[in-house]
Design an enzyme around this catalytic site. Structure first.
Site, mmCIF file in Angstrom:
data_model
loop_
_atom_site.group_PDB
_atom_site.id
_atom_site.type_symbol
_atom_site.label_atom_id
_atom_site.label_comp_id
_atom_site.label_asym_id
_atom_site.label_seq_id
_atom_site.Cartn_x
_atom_site.Cartn_y
_atom_site.Cartn_z
ATOM 1 N N ASP A 38 -29.075 -11.155 2.324
ATOM 2 C CA ASP A 38 -28.600 -12.533 2.521
ATOM 3 C C ASP A 38 -28.029 -12.729 3.918
ATOM 4 O O ASP A 38 -28.170 -13.803 4.522
ATOM 5 C CB ASP A 38 -27.529 -12.860 1.472
ATOM 6 C CG ASP A 38 -27.451 -14.341 1.148
ATOM 7 O OD1 ASP A 38 -27.897 -15.155 1.960
ATOM 8 O OD2 ASP A 38 -26.921 -14.689 0.078
ATOM 9 N N HIS A 233 -23.003 -15.125 -7.597
ATOM 10 C CA HIS A 233 -23.316 -14.972 -6.172
ATOM 11 C C HIS A 233 -22.711 -16.190 -5.480
ATOM 12 O O HIS A 233 -23.212 -17.302 -5.626
ATOM 13 C CB HIS A 233 -24.842 -14.923 -6.005
ATOM 14 C CG HIS A 233 -25.313 -14.921 -4.582
ATOM 15 N ND1 HIS A 233 -25.793 -13.785 -3.968
ATOM 16 C CD2 HIS A 233 -25.404 -15.906 -3.663
ATOM 17 C CE1 HIS A 233 -26.158 -14.083 -2.728
ATOM 18 N NE2 HIS A 233 -25.931 -15.370 -2.512
ATOM 19 N N HIS A 235 -20.809 -18.287 -2.202
ATOM 20 C CA HIS A 235 -20.643 -18.459 -0.754
ATOM 21 C C HIS A 235 -19.276 -19.074 -0.484
ATOM 22 O O HIS A 235 -18.700 -19.766 -1.326
ATOM 23 C CB HIS A 235 -21.761 -19.343 -0.192
ATOM 24 C CG HIS A 235 -23.053 -18.591 -0.027
ATOM 25 N ND1 HIS A 235 -23.690 -18.465 1.183
ATOM 26 C CD2 HIS A 235 -23.818 -17.911 -0.906
ATOM 27 C CE1 HIS A 235 -24.799 -17.749 1.036
ATOM 28 N NE2 HIS A 235 -24.903 -17.401 -0.234
ATOM 29 N N CYS A 266 -28.687 -19.463 4.058
ATOM 30 C CA CYS A 266 -30.038 -19.725 3.596
ATOM 31 C C CYS A 266 -30.713 -20.600 4.636
ATOM 32 O O CYS A 266 -30.208 -21.685 4.948
ATOM 33 C CB CYS A 266 -30.032 -20.429 2.243
ATOM 34 S SG CYS A 266 -31.672 -20.978 1.739
ATOM 35 N N ASN A 275 -21.588 -15.798 2.852
ATOM 36 C CA ASN A 275 -21.281 -15.213 1.544
ATOM 37 C C ASN A 275 -19.781 -14.928 1.490
ATOM 38 O O ASN A 275 -19.130 -14.818 2.518
ATOM 39 C CB ASN A 275 -22.002 -13.862 1.385
ATOM 40 C CG ASN A 275 -23.436 -14.027 0.977
ATOM 41 O OD1 ASN A 275 -24.316 -14.121 1.819
ATOM 42 N ND2 ASN A 275 -23.670 -14.064 -0.308
HETATM 43 ZN ZN ZN Z 1 -26.633 -16.397 -0.876
#
Ligand code: ZN
Length: 336
Positions: A38, A233, A235, A266, A275
């Site tokens: 990522d 997950h 951010h 992204c 993240n």
């Molecule tokens: Zn991510």
């Protein structure tokens, strides 16, 4: 993580399918490093394979037990991952490390299985426009692609068959569509479970989530798919990352993705950088008496090495600036 591995605070992971490596220490919360995937996908310059592996080796040495090391996207789309198979090969040499790779489609899954990963991380965006931008398929077309992957995995001999995680992205909001329908999140989570996901994770791809929303959505999805929902997950785009972790913990989640130095983003979700920061997450958990099995001193050493290797990259976080507080006693023990 499989449901058996995350059956509750204080339990030790159990041996599951052949792909899961032996566990050396009890942990309360699993922290999965996703920075090499990522964090790197949004960087413009190619990071040499040796530098990627150095990062992975340092984090594993700090006690990180699962790392998403790369993405099996077409190299034409994201040239950063042209060396995916080599990175996996290097990571597989690290004893005790669960090696995970992101796969956006069946072709990527075939490449990842050929490379020998322990876990496939499949991603399905709840937002139609994000899904179309990311994989050129609608959410339901992507769900059908996931079924093709599980059908393919059924043909792989058990000793070479990885686990497969179904990851829903843009669960809490979308940079282009705004709010996301929670009923649609539940519907697609059920779809992933029915198509054979070993476990399911929910991603706040663009940093829209707030703690009340995390608690509500995790509870709704858990009600629909049970303990198949294991991971978040998150951010930290708007500074709510760790607050959202706490909400996830309250709702029963025991596995969190994070990125060393807060690298991440992204390319198809404008503004979605960052993240949650691995070292800040580990510090919070260890401070709370929750064992991660990760040595914070070594983790901070790994961050310093990564900053030296990636000058100019957008690093974030707090712990590295202030250091560990006087008298700090990590729940996992260690030198910190
Ligand atoms: Zn991510």
């Amino acid at each position: 993580m499989t449901p058996e591995e995350t059956s509750g605070i204080g339990t030790t992971s159990t041996a599951g399918p052949a792909a899961v490596l032996p566990v050396t220490a009890a942990v309360d919360v699993d922290v999965c490093e996703v920075g090499p995937r990522d964090g790197l996908q949004s960087l413009s310059g190619f990071v040499p394979t040796a530098a990627k592996l150095d990062w992975i080796v340092r984090e594993a040495a700090a006690g990180v037990r699962e790392i998403e090391v790369c993405s099996f996207v077409p190299p034409k789309v994201v040239p950063q991952f042209v060396d995916a198979a080599d990175v996996v090969a290097g990571a597989l040499d690290i004893p005790g490390l669960t090696v995970t790779a992101l796969v956006p489609n069946a072709k990527g899954a075939e490449r990842a299985v050929a490379a020998g990963v322990h876990r496939l991380s499949f991603t399905l965006s709840v937002s139609r426009s994000h899904s179309l931008a990311n994989v050129r398929r609608t959410p339901d077309e992507q769900l059908a692609e996931f079924a093709r992957i599980t059908a393919f995995l059924a043909t792989v001999p058990a000793e070479h068959r990885p686990l497969v995680s179904g990851g829903l992205s843009t669960v809490f909001g979308c940079a282009t569509e705004g709010p996301v329908d929670e009923a649609e999140v539940v519907r697609l989570a059920v779809g992933l479970a029915e198509a054979g996901a070993d476990d399911i994770s929910l991603a706040d791809t663009t940093g829209h989530a707030n703690p009340a929303q995390v608690r509500r959505v995790v509870t709704a999805v858990s009600r629909a798919v049970g303990d198949r929902l294991t991971a978040l997950h998150l951010h930290d785009t708007r500074g709510l990352g760790l607050a959202n972790v706490l909400a996830g913990l309250d709702a029963g989640i025991r596995s969190f993705d994070a990125s060393l130095g807060g690298l991440g983003g992204c390319p198809f979700a404008p503004g979605a950088h960052g993240n949650i920061t691995t070292e800040d997450l580990v510090f919070m958990l260890e401070s709370m008496g929750l064992r991660t099995g990760i040595d914070l001193g070594r983790l901070l050493d790994a961050r310093r090495a990564l900053e030296a290797a990636l000058p100019g990259a957008p690093f974030a976080g707090h712990l590295h600036k202030a250091g560990l507080p006087k008298g700090f006693r990590p729940a996992s023990g260690g030198r910190s």
